[in-house]
Design a protein around this motif. Structure first.
Motif, mmCIF file in Angstrom:
data_model
loop_
_atom_site.group_PDB
_atom_site.id
_atom_site.type_symbol
_atom_site.label_atom_id
_atom_site.label_comp_id
_atom_site.label_asym_id
_atom_site.label_seq_id
_atom_site.Cartn_x
_atom_site.Cartn_y
_atom_site.Cartn_z
ATOM 1 N N ALA A 181 0.819 -1.215 0.000
ATOM 2 C CA ALA A 181 0.000 0.000 0.000
ATOM 3 C C ALA A 181 0.852 1.263 0.000
ATOM 4 C CB ALA A 181 -0.929 0.005 1.214
ATOM 5 N N GLN A 182 2.114 1.145 0.404
ATOM 6 C CA GLN A 182 3.003 2.307 0.399
ATOM 7 C C GLN A 182 3.308 2.714 -1.044
ATOM 8 O OE1 GLN A 182 3.862 3.737 3.286
ATOM 9 N NE2 GLN A 182 2.685 2.166 4.362
ATOM 10 N N THR A 183 3.440 4.005 -1.287
ATOM 11 C CA THR A 183 3.621 4.535 -2.642
ATOM 12 C C THR A 183 4.956 4.083 -3.231
ATOM 13 O OG1 THR A 183 2.298 6.464 -2.084
ATOM 14 C CG2 THR A 183 3.717 6.647 -4.007
ATOM 15 N N PHE A 184 4.933 3.729 -4.511
ATOM 16 C CA PHE A 184 6.140 3.429 -5.268
ATOM 17 C C PHE A 184 6.493 4.648 -6.120
ATOM 18 C CE2 PHE A 184 4.209 -0.654 -4.444
ATOM 19 C CZ PHE A 184 5.283 -1.480 -4.153
ATOM 20 N N THR A 185 7.782 4.910 -6.295
ATOM 21 C CA THR A 185 8.226 6.026 -7.136
ATOM 22 C C THR A 185 8.818 5.462 -8.419
ATOM 23 O OG1 THR A 185 8.690 7.381 -5.186
ATOM 24 C CG2 THR A 185 9.690 8.057 -7.275
#
Length: 762
Positions: free
Chosen positions: A432-436
Motif C-alpha cells: 500500500a506504500q507509494t512506489f516512485t
C-alpha cells in the motif's frame, strides 16, 4: 539568460577551434617528419613538435577547470600529459649537437611519471563502479588484462634483456620502468574494455586509441633504441603526437556538463576482449615451444588461460542456479517452487504432529495499466520493487517465488488459516506504500488467494489451482484476500468460461449500446443522452455492465470495449445529426483507457472522421481517476478539452472527499450520484445536501446533472433547487437507439410540457 547562453556558445565554439587546431598541427608535424631528410629541422623538430604536445595539454586543463577539479580521471590525466610535455621540452632543448642526452636525465623523470599518473586516471574513471560489478565481469576484465600483458611482455622481451645492467642500477631501473609501465597501461585498458557493465563516458574509444598508440610507439622506440637506429625526426615521433591528440578528443567530451552521466557508447560484444585475450595467451604459449620467450610472458599467458577456464568449472552450477531464478527479480521462479515444495509438504505430513501449510497466490491489481501508460521497462522496475517489499514483509521460514508476470507465490510452513490471513494482510499493507517510478508516485494493491494444506490440496498443483480460484474471488469481490472455499470451484469455472465468452463477444459484435436521455430541467427538452453498454449474450440474454465489466477489466479488454462503445455511439450521433437531433452523447471512460497517452488523439480522429463537432461528445470519468494521478489527469483532460470535447465527473460525491480537483482540472459537468437523489423525498438532510451541492457546482461555473431520478417528487425538487439536467427511470430507461428515436419523435409532436407532465418512456 541570453547573455549566459551567448557566453556558453562562444566557449563551445572556442573549444571546437582548439580541438581542430590540435589536429591541424598534428597533420603539419606529420608532413614535416615525412619530408624531414637528414640534419636538424628546427621548425619541425622544435616548434611543431612542442606545439603538438602543449596544445593538447591546454585542452586537458580547460576540461579540468570546466569540471571544477572534481573529476579525478580528468585531473590526473592532465597532470600526466603536462609531465610528458615538460619532459619532451627538456629533451629537445637540453640535448647536445649530436642529438644525445645523458641517460637517465630529468626528461626521463617526466616521461616515466606519465604512466603512473595515467594509470591513476584510469582507476579514478572506474573505481566507483567496480564494486557493483558481478564477479564474472571482473574475471573477464582480469583475463583481458593478463592476455594483453602477455603479448606485450613477449614483444618487450629483447628490450628487457638489453636494459638489464647490474653495474648501473639507476639506469637499469629507468630502462625497465618504460616497458613495465607500458605493460601495466595496456593491461588496464584491456581490463576496462572487457567489462561491458562499466559506464565510462562518451568518446571512450579515443582515450583507448591514444593510450594504445602511446604504448605501441614506446615499443617501437625501445627496439630502435636497442639497435641504435633511433634519432629525432623519424616519422615515429608523430605517433606520440597522435596519441595526445586522440586523448584530447576524449577529455574535451569528458569535461562537458552533459557527459557527467557517463553513458557508455561501446558496442563491443561482452566476451570479445576475453576471447581475444585467451587466443593471445595460447599463441604466446604455443610460440614458446618454438622460440624462447621471456619468463614473464609465459607466466602471464598461463594465468590468462587458467583464469579463463574457471567459469567452465562452475558453469553447471551456474546454469542450474539460473534455471531456478527469475531473471528480473532474482527470486526463485516457478521451476524452483515445483522442485522445492514437494519436500516441504512431505516433511509437514511426516512430522509427529502433522503441520499445516498454506499457499498464497498474489496478483497485482491493474498492473496492465502501468505497462500500457508508463511502458514495460517501468513495469519491470515496479515488479522489482514489489518483490523486495514482499520479501521484507514475509516471515523467515516463508518461500517466495515469482511465477511470471505480476503473479507471486508464497509457501508458508507450519501455518493455518489464521497465520496465512495475517501474512496476507501484512503483504497488502507493505504494497500500500507509494512506489516512485519515472518521477511519478504510483500506488498499487494486490489480490491474494489462500489455499490450505492438506485440507484443500495434497500436492502443489492442487494448491495452486485452488489458490488461483480464491485469488480471483478476492479480485472480483475486491476483498483483498480470500481463503478457498468449496463453492469457489464452480465459481472459478464460470468465471473462466465467461472470460472466454467475453473475448468472443468483442470480436463477434455481441456488445450493444443503449441510450438514456438527459432532460433540461428549465425547458423540459432533451439535451443529450448517455451511452450505456450491454452484452447481448447468446444464451443468457441481455447482461448489464455489473455482470461483466469487472471481468472485462481483469481480462485486459477494457480498451477494446471502450473503442467499440465510442464507435457505435459516434455512428449513432451522425444519424441523429442528419435527422435534426443535435444531441450530446456521453460515454463512460475507464481509468485503464485514459492512461493510454495516445487515446485522446485517437478519440479526436474518430470524431473528425465522422464530421461531427467535438462538442457532440462528452466523456464521463470517475473521481478515482482524477485523484489517483492528478498530473496525468490534468494532462489528459486538458488535451481533450483543447480539442473541444466535454468532460463530466460521474458518480460525483461517492469518491474522494477532497474537492480541490474541481478547481484545478478542466471539467464541464458534475453528475450527482443516485445515492444522494433517491432519498430526497423522505430525508430533508439529503435534500439539503443536494441543494448545497448544486450551489457548489454553479459557483465553480459547472453544470449539475442528477442521476437516478425515479419520481416526480425528485424531479420537481431538483428543478426547484436549480439543477441543470436530470436523467433516470422517471423520464426513460436506457433503451436501444430505435426506441429512443420513436420517443424523440413523439416528444417533437408535443408542445413543451410542464415539468410535472413530462412524457415518459417505459
Amino acid at each position: 539568460m541570453r547573455g549566459n547562453w551567448r557566453d556558453t556558445s562562444l566557449r563551445s565554439v572556442g573549444d571546437r577551434w582548439l580541438i581542430w587546431t590540435v589536429f591541424v598541427l598534428f597533420a603539419a608535424y606529420t608532413i614535416g617528419l615525412l619530408l624531414h631528410g637528414e640534419g636538424p629541422k628546427p621548425i619541425v623538430d622544435i616548434v611543431l613538435a612542442e606545439l603538438t604536445q602543449w596544445l593538447p595539454v591546454a585542452v586537458f586543463w580547460l576540461a579540468t577547470v570546466r569540471t571544477g577539479f572534481a573529476r579525478g580521471d580528468v585531473l590526473f590525466a592532465s597532470l600526466a600529459l603536462t609531465f610528458n610535455a615538460a619532459a619532451d621540452t627538456y629533451y629537445i632543448t637540453a640535448m647536445d649537437a649530436a642529438g644525445e642526452l645523458p641517460f637517465p636525465s630529468p626528461a626521463d623523470l617526466g616521461y616515466v611519471l606519465f604512466y603512473p599518473l595515467m594509470l591513476i586516471a584510469l582507476v579514478a574513471l572506474v573505481r566507483s563502479q567496480m564494486r557493483g560489478l558481478a564477479w564474472s565481469v571482473l574475471l573477464d576484465s582480469t583475463v583481458g588484462a593478463l592476455g594483453a600483458a602477455a603479448v606485450l611482455a613477449a614483444l618487450l622481451g629483447p628490450v628487457l634483456n638489453e636494459a638489464v645492467d647490474e653495474s648501473a642500477i639507476l639506469a637499469t631501473s629507468v630502462a625497465v620502468a618504460y616497458p613495465v609501465f607500458d605493460l601495466l597501461l595496456v593491461a588496464a585498458i584491456a581490463g576496462i574494455a572487457a567489462a561491458p557493465g562499466l559506464r565510462i563516458g562518451p568518446r571512450w574509444g579515443f582515450l583507448v586509441g591514444g593510450l594504445v598508440v602511446f604504448a605501441a610507439a614506446d615499443v617501437v622506440y625501445a627496439r630502435l633504441e636497442v639497435s641504435g637506429t633511433y634519432y629525432v625526426g623519424l616519422p615515429l615521433d608523430a605517433a606520440w603526437a597522435l596519441g595526445t591528440a586522440l586523448m584530447a578528443l576524449w577529455v574535451d567530451a569528458a569535461g562537458r556538463p552533459h557527459s557527467g552521466t557517463f553513458v557508455s557508447d561501446r558496442k563491443t560484444p561482452a566476451l570479445f576482449v576475453p576471447a581475444v585475450a585467451v587466443a593471445a595467451g595460447l599463441g604466446v604459449l604455443i610460440l614458446g615451444t618454438q622460440v624462447v620467450q621471456p619468463v614473464a610472458a609465459v607466466i602471464l599467458a598461463s594465468l590468462t588461460v587458467s583464469l579463463a577456464a574457471i567459469p567452465l568449472v562452475f558453469r553447471q552450477r551456474l546454469l542450474r542456479r539460473q534455471a531456478r531464478t527469475d531473471d528480473l527479480t532474482g527470486l526463485p521462479n516457478r521451476r524452483a517452487l515445483y522442485a522445492d515444495a514437494p519436500a516441504l509438504l512431505t516433511l509437514s505430513r511426516a512430522s509427529a504432529r502433522q503441520r499445516h501449510c498454506a499457499l498464497l497466490l498474489l496478483d497485482l491489481d491493474r498492473f496492465k495499466e502501468v505497462n500500457d501508460s508508463l511502458g514495460h521497462d517501468v513495469g519491470d522496475r515496479l515488479l522489482v520493487q514489489v518483490s523486495a517489499r514482499l520479501a521484507a514483509a514475509l516471515p523467515e521460514e516463508a518461500s517466495l517465488a515469482r511465477l511470471g508476470g505480476d503473479e507471486f507465490a508464497i509457501l508458508l510452513t507450519n501455518a493455518g488459516e489464521t497465520e496465512a490471513t495475517a501474512v496476507a494482510l501484512n503483504l497488502r499493507d507493505a504494497l500500500a506504500q507509494t512506489f516512485t517510478l519515472e518521477g511519478l508516485a504510483v500506488q498499487t494493491s494486490a489480490s491474494i488467494g489462500i489455499a490450505l494444506f492438506p485440507e484443500q490440496g495434497h500436492d502443489l498443483s492442487d494448491l495452486l489451482r485452488r489458490a488461483d480460484m480464491a485469488m480471483y474471488k478476492a479480485k472480483s469481490g475486491r476483498h483483498g484476500h480470500h481463503v478457498y472455499q468449496s463453492e469457489d470451484n464452480s465459481h472459478g469455472e464460470i468465471r473462466l468460461r465467461t472470460q472466454q465468452e467475453l473475448r468472443l463477444a468483442v470480436t463477434d459484435d455481441q456488445l450493444v449500446v443503449h441510450y438514456q436521455p438527459k432532460i433540461g430541467l428549465k425547458t423540459g427538452e432533451v439535451t443529450g443522452v448517455e451511452a450505456l453498454v450491454r452484452w447481448q449474450h447468446p444464451t443468457r440474454g441481455l447482461l448489464l455492465p455489473e455482470d461483466f465489466l469487472d471481468l472485462v477489466e481483469e481480462s485486459g479488454l477494457m480498451h477494446a470495449l471502450t473503442r467499440i462503445v465510442l464507435t457505435k455511439a459516434l455512428d449513432q450521433a451522425v444519424l441523429w445529426q442528419d435527422d435534426g437531433h443535435a444531441l450530446t452523447i456521453a460515454v463512460n471512460m475507464s481509468a485503464s483507457s485514459l492512461v493510454n497517452v495516445e487515446f485522446p488523439e485517437e478519440i479526436v480522429r474518430m470524431i473528425a472522421a465522422r464530421g461531427l463537432p467535438a462538442s457532440s461528445l462528452m466523456l464521463e470519468i470517475t473521481e478515482d481517476f482524477l485523484m489517483s494521478d492528478r498530473d496525468r489527469a490534468r494532462n489528459v483532460l486538458t488535451r481533450l478539452r483543447e480539442a473541444g470535447i466535454q468532460i463530466a465527473v460521474d458518480d460525483f460525491g461517492t469518491g474522494y472527499s477532497s474537492l480541490s480537483y474541481l478547481r484545478d482540472l478542466p471539467i464541464d459537468e458534475l453528475k450527482l450520484d443516485r445515492s444522494f437523489v433517491m432519498p430526497m423525498a423522505d430525508d430533508a438532510r439529503a435534500a439539503s445536501l443536494v441543494a448545497s451541492t448544486i450551489d457548489l457546482a454553479h459557483s465553480l461555473g459547472l453544470r449539475m446533472v442528477a442521476e437516478g431520478v425515479e419520481s416526480s417528487v425528485a424531479y420537481d425538487e431538483l428543478a426547484r433547487f436549480g439543477c441543470d439536467h436530470a436523467q433516470g427511470f422517471f423520464m426513460s430507461r436506457p433503451v436501444p437507439a430505435l426506441e429512443l428515436d420513436s420517443w424523440l419523435a413523439a416528444r417533437h409532436d408535443l408542445e413543451p410540457a410542464p415539468a410535472n407532465e413530462i412524457q415518459l418512456l417505459p
